[in-house]
Each structure stands twice: as C-alpha cells, then as structure tokens.
Design an enzyme around this catalytic site. Structure first.
Site, short mmCIF file in Angstrom:
data_model
loop_
_atom_site.label_atom_id
_atom_site.label_comp_id
_atom_site.label_asym_id
_atom_site.label_seq_id
_atom_site.Cartn_x
_atom_site.Cartn_y
_atom_site.Cartn_z
N THR A 229 -27.20 25.63 32.89
CA THR A 229 -27.86 25.11 31.69
C THR A 229 -28.09 23.60 31.82
OG1 THR A 229 -26.93 26.83 30.31
CG2 THR A 229 -27.53 24.78 29.22
N GLU B 198 -35.80 27.43 29.80
CA GLU B 198 -34.48 27.75 29.30
C GLU B 198 -34.64 28.53 28.00
OE1 GLU B 198 -31.16 24.80 30.14
OE2 GLU B 198 -32.74 23.52 29.38
N ARG C 27 -38.58 20.44 23.29
CA ARG C 27 -38.47 21.87 23.00
C ARG C 27 -39.68 22.38 22.23
NH1 ARG C 27 -32.40 23.47 21.39
NH2 ARG C 27 -31.34 22.20 22.95
N ASP D 141 -38.70 19.96 18.79
CA ASP D 141 -37.45 19.33 18.37
C ASP D 141 -37.66 17.82 18.22
OD1 ASP D 141 -37.55 18.63 21.06
OD2 ASP D 141 -35.39 18.86 21.37
C1 VG1 Z 1 -28.49 22.75 24.96
C2 VG1 Z 1 -29.25 23.91 25.54
C3 VG1 Z 1 -29.75 23.58 26.93
C4 VG1 Z 1 -30.58 22.30 26.87
C5 VG1 Z 1 -29.78 21.18 26.24
C6 VG1 Z 1 -30.59 19.92 26.06
O1 VG1 Z 1 -27.34 22.49 25.73
O2 VG1 Z 1 -28.46 25.07 25.56
O3 VG1 Z 1 -30.49 24.67 27.43
O4 VG1 Z 1 -30.98 21.91 28.16
O5 VG1 Z 1 -29.32 21.58 24.97
O6 VG1 Z 1 -31.71 20.16 25.30
P1 VG1 Z 1 -25.88 22.99 25.28
O7 VG1 Z 1 -24.95 22.46 26.30
O8 VG1 Z 1 -25.67 22.50 23.89
O9 VG1 Z 1 -25.95 24.49 25.29
V1 VG1 Z 1 -32.34 18.92 24.35
O10 VG1 Z 1 -33.83 19.40 23.84
O11 VG1 Z 1 -31.13 18.90 23.13
O12 VG1 Z 1 -32.26 17.58 25.30
CO CO Z 2 -34.80 17.87 23.00
#
Ligand code: VG1
Ligand code: CO
Length: 560
Positions: free
Chosen positions: A357, A376, A293, A288
């Site tokens: 989460t 996750e 990710r 990402d």
């Molecule tokens: C999402 C994911 C979660 C992850 C978070 C941050 O959160 O589901 O598992 O830890 O993004 O990832 P949410 O609340 O939108 O479901 V990152 O790589 O965007 O910092």
């Molecule tokens: Co991220």
C-alpha cells in the site's frame, strides 16, 4: 539588500515518522514551537549535498496552516542553500501538479503540504510530505532517514527577515549572504493543464461533452469537496471542456473544506451520491483534499469500485492518445486492491505487479519502463505521466472511455464483467480505535494464520466454504532496486482466489484505524449485490481476526 541565515537551537520531538504518505498530525501538534521547523529541516537535510543550489517545488491543498507553512519553508530553504523555489500561488498546488512540476523543472523534489483525505481546520489535521526528483513520494529509505534526523536534530537554519507575498504570481530574487535565491510564485494550474492537453484529446472530449456528435450533452457532476481541485476543475471542465457551471460544485478550496471530509467515497461524498442517485447525471466524480484520489459513479449513482476502474481503463487504453504515443507497458496494483486488472494484463500479455500500500512503491517500476498504469483500492488511479495518483486524470480517462465506447458507465462495467468475470470487493474501516488492542489483534492474527495447519483449513459461512491456500504477512521485494518492505498486511488467500486482508492504516493522526479488505471473484455470477455476495467471507474474516473482541466495535465507521 543582502540577507543572512541564522542558526536556531532546537530539541527533537518524538513521533516525526512519516507514514504511508508523509507526516500527518493534528494542526495543534504542528504549531508547537519548532515542530514544523524541525521536520522541514530534517526533510531538507535528508537530501544531503544535492540540496545546495537545487530547485524545489512547494505547494499544498489549501488546508488550515498551509500558507504559514509554505512561508516558513521559503525561509528555511533559503538558509539551507536551495537556489530556487517554485511555489504555488497562495500555496495552492495539487499533489499531482507538484509531481508534474518537479519533473518538468528537473527539480530535486517537492514539499507537499497536505494531510490528503483527512479533515482540515484548526482542530483537525495537517501534513507534510516530500517527493523526490522523479516526482514520486519519497521511498522508505528516504523517509527513514528523515525520521532519524528528526531524532537527532539540534538546530535548524532560517532566514528570518525573508518576507515574501505568495498571493501574487511573479519572480523575486534575494541575495542570501552573497548567493542569489529565487522564489517563483506560479499559477497553480497552468503546468498541469498543459500536461492534460498532451495526454487527452481535449477537442474530441469537448465535442463529446457538448453533445455535438451524440446530440446529447454529457451530464456531469464534478465535486471538488472544497479541496485543492477546485481551480483545476474550473479550468479543465468549465473552460477546456465547455461544461456548464452547474456541472461543478464545491470548487473553492477552503481551510476546513467547509466542514466536508474530503475523502471521495460513498460515505463522505454523500452529497454527490445523493444528487447523482436522482438520475439526472451520466457521470459523477469527487476528489480528495489534495486531488490525487477520485471516485467515479455512473447514472443513478452506479458505483465503480476503484479496482474495477483500474481494470476498465487498462482494457480501453487505446481511448487515450498518450498510450497510443508512448505504448503500453505493465500494470500494477497495491496488494489489498482486487485483482481485476490482473485479468486484463493476462489477456493483453502484460506484466502485472502487486506492491504494498502506498504510491511510492510504483515509482521504480515506472522509472524502469515496466509500468504504465496502476491503482489502489483507496480511490487512487494513475499512470506514468507523473509519479502520483491523479484524480482529475482519472475522470478525463473515464470520459475518454465513454466517448470511445459510446456507452454509459453501468453498461461499460457490465460488459467488462461479462468478458473477465467480476471481483466483488469491499473495505471496512474501523477508524480511531485504541492502538494497543489493535496491535495485539494484528499479532494474534499473524500467529493464527502462520501457524502450522492453517493452510488447508476450511471455513464455512452462509452456505459457502473457503479453503485456505496461502496466508502470510505480506512482504515485497522491489524488482528494480531489490529493497524489501516487510509486514505490509495480513493476507489470507483461498483456493478460489478470494482474499481477506487486514492491515493498520499509516495515515491517521490519532489512534489506530483497522482496514479489512474482502475480495471475491466470480466468473459467471457477475450481477449480484456486493454486500450480499461478500457477507459469508466478511463473517469469516471477523471470526479469524476476532476484530469485534479486540476493537470493541460491532460495525465499521466507513464501508466502501
Ligand atoms: C491510505 C490508503 C493508501 C494510500 C494512502 C495515501 O493509506 O490505504 O492506499 O496510498 O492512504 O493516500 P493507509 O495507510 O491509511 O491505508 V492519500 O490520497 O491520503 O495521500
Ligand atoms: Co490524497
């Protein structure tokens, strides 16, 4: 020359409440007068007295507004008594790299400029998050205190005249009202590369990639999606592992990610999936925007669910020198993540934790020496080498497993399922729905599933029947500091272990995103097609949640 700090009057902005991982808003919101300044000042102030004389790390994923924000942070930090900043060159540092730098330099924390997997560019998202001295995302108590400060803020401090060129590596020292202030612009990759060299046997992996032992070079397709991982990918996969230039794509970090949506899943990493589907590659991977990710696919785009990826790595930890050296403690996963890793933990006699989460919930367990590997379902995998999930680490872990077993990815998975059984898993995302009806849906569903008589009820669809064993709004008590996180997602657990989970995203920048997670375990029937196997449970979930009625959506925007 001595520079001095000035105090600038300001008024609070509403809604500066960090979500699952930092504050994420449209760029247009961040560039409003004093918006970023307020949030940065509140973030620094939340550190209290420890801020004076501290070291902080600053970097981001290179998206639009990163460089300006980094320069602004330098001026605000200087005025707030910070004594040293480590800033990534051009403001570039991946989230895992920030975590590593904080730990190696014993910094007080780090500010990460990213909205992670959200699209970038002037019309899209920006974000700011704070990581604490263990290198991990600030826990709830800390982000709540940041939020409180943003609602009361009256002024921020700034050294207006502080000009710094973050495009060149080097150390600059300034005199701020008689006290030294140092800005060290650092190479974005060097520290992280050193860490990977400590964890993995790079020489062995290089031989494997070159085909020296197997007689067949490993064919990789590594897609950095124009996010922050580009420079890391070039350094590690091309230089250290000796892969050919054609193995890596989209390795230039771009302010708008070149129009790509830097979210490594089957929908948004379409280019990778389509290319690998043609059959010429042994492994495909994407990351990402901020590099925490990862998505792993095998030959012909064989998809590895993140839940399975975690379980397989757990099973083969001996393939990674770091774990041989440091030992294997417990495992953990976020609540919506399928429980494949639990089965490995059980077999190995390790503790397995289920947390809400968000990566911040793993940190305490790691610091207490109880957790070494976690993940996750949202394409996050990582270990206690840092306190963030780590995309590149995950790919190196997978290459290590391939080298260790001598097998391809599909065969590794099939063998895993034959030992442990298979957790079929899917997640449906309904992005950018109207907020009010979604909140109403969650309230209604919570009432339904917690009402007397729900437990024990049976639901049937497509010839399958599921009986409810347990249903609640998930809450978690941290085993280390006993802090409690409530309302972390609606959960229906059936007697055979299958689960339906529904929660609202905490990372979106507008409207509401509903996430529906379906997890179904099969001991014997492990080679089915996930979408077919899960259809009955999906239909039951839509019926119980009344999701189509509340959201007006008949289909999700993303299926993973
Ligand atoms: C999402 C994911 C979660 C992850 C978070 C941050 O959160 O589901 O598992 O830890 O993004 O990832 P949410 O609340 O939108 O479901 V990152 O790589 O965007 O910092
Ligand atoms: Co991220």
């Amino acid at each position: 020359m001595s520079l001095s700090a000035e105090t600038v009057q300001t008024t609070p902005y509403e809604g500066q409440k960090p979500g699952t991982s930092g504050l994420r808003k449209k760029v247009k919101v961040f560039v409003q007068p004093n918006y970023t300044e307020n949030f940065v000042q509140a973030t620094l102030s939340a550190n209290g007295a420890a801020l004076t004389g501290s070291t902080l790390v600053v970097g981001g994923d290179g998206r639009y507004y990163c460089k300006e924000a980094a320069e602004l942070i330098v001026r605000i930090a200087a005025a707030n008594g910070v004594s040293k900043l480590l800033v990534g060159q051009n403001g570039i540092l991946s989230t895992p790299a920030v975590s590593s730098l904080i730990r190696h330099n014993k910094a007080l924390g780090g500010i990460v400029l990213t909205a992670s997997h959200n699209p970038g560019g002037p019309e899209n998202d920006f974000g700011i998050k704070f990581n604490c001295e263990n290198g991990g995302p600030a826990p709830d108590a800390f982000t709540n205190s940041i939020h409180k400060l943003t609602t009361e803020i009256k002024e921020y401090k700034l050294v207006r005249g502080l000009q710094i060129d973050i495009s060149k590596v080097g150390v600059s020292t300034f005199d701020i009202a008689g006290k030294p202030f140092t800005v060290n612009v650092i190479d974005s990759v060097a520290d992280y590369l050193r860490l990977m060299e400590e964890i993995f046997d790079m020489a062995k992996l290089k031989e494997f990639v070159s085909g020296k032992v197997t007689g067949k070079p490993l064919k990789m397709r590594i897609d950095a999606m124009n996010g922050v991982t580009g420079p890391y990918v070039n350094e590690i996969f091309l230089k250290s592992l000796g892969a050919s230039e054609s193995c890596v794509v989209h390795t230039t970090p771009l302010p708008d990610f070149g129009g790509l949506h830097p979210d490594p899943n089957l929908t948004y990493a379409k280019d990778l999936v389509d290319t690998v589907a043609q059959g010429d590659y042994d492994i495909g991977a994407a990351f990402d925007g901020d590099g925490d990710r990862n998505m792993i696919i095998g030959q012909k785009a064989f998809f590895v669910t993140p839940s399975d990826s975690l379980a397989v790595i757990a099973h083969y930890l001996e393939a990674i020198p770091y774990f041989k050296r440091n030992g294997v403690q417990g495992f953990a996963r976020s609540m919506p993540t399928a429980s494949a890793v639990d089965l490995v933990g059980k077999k190995l006699g390790k503790e397995v934790f289920e947390v809400p989460t968000g990566w911040k919930y793993f940190g305490n367990l790691m610091d207490a020496g109880r957790l070494c590997l976690c993940g996750e379902e949202s394409f996050g995998t990582g270990s206690n080498h840092i306190r963030e999930k780590d995309g590149i680490w995950a790919v190196l872990a997978w290459i290590s497993v391939m080298q260790h077993t001598g097998k391809g990815i599909e065969d590794i998975l099939k063998q895993h399922w034959s030992i442990y059984g298979r957790n079929y898993f899917t997640r449906y995302d309904y992005e950018e729905c109207a907020s009010d009806p979604c909140n109403e849906m969650m309230d209604t569903m919570e009432k339904t599933i917690t009402a007397a008589g729900f437990v024990g009820k049976s639901f049937s669809s497509g010839g399958k029947t599921y009986r409810v064993k347990e249903a609640d709004n998930f809450s978690y008590t941290d085993p280390v500091d006993k802090s409690v996180a409530t309302k972390q997602g609606l959960r229906i657990v059936f007697e055979d272990g299958s689960r339906i989970v529904v929660r609202l995203s905490g990372t979106g920048s507008s409207g509401a995103t509903v996430r529906l997670y379906i997890d179904s375990y099969e001991k014997e029937n492990v080679l089915g097609q996930a979408s077919v196997m899960l259809k009955p449970l999906i239909d039951i979930a839509l019926e119980i949640s009344q999701l189509p009625k509340f959201t007006g959506r008949n289909a999700p925007t993303v299926i993973t």
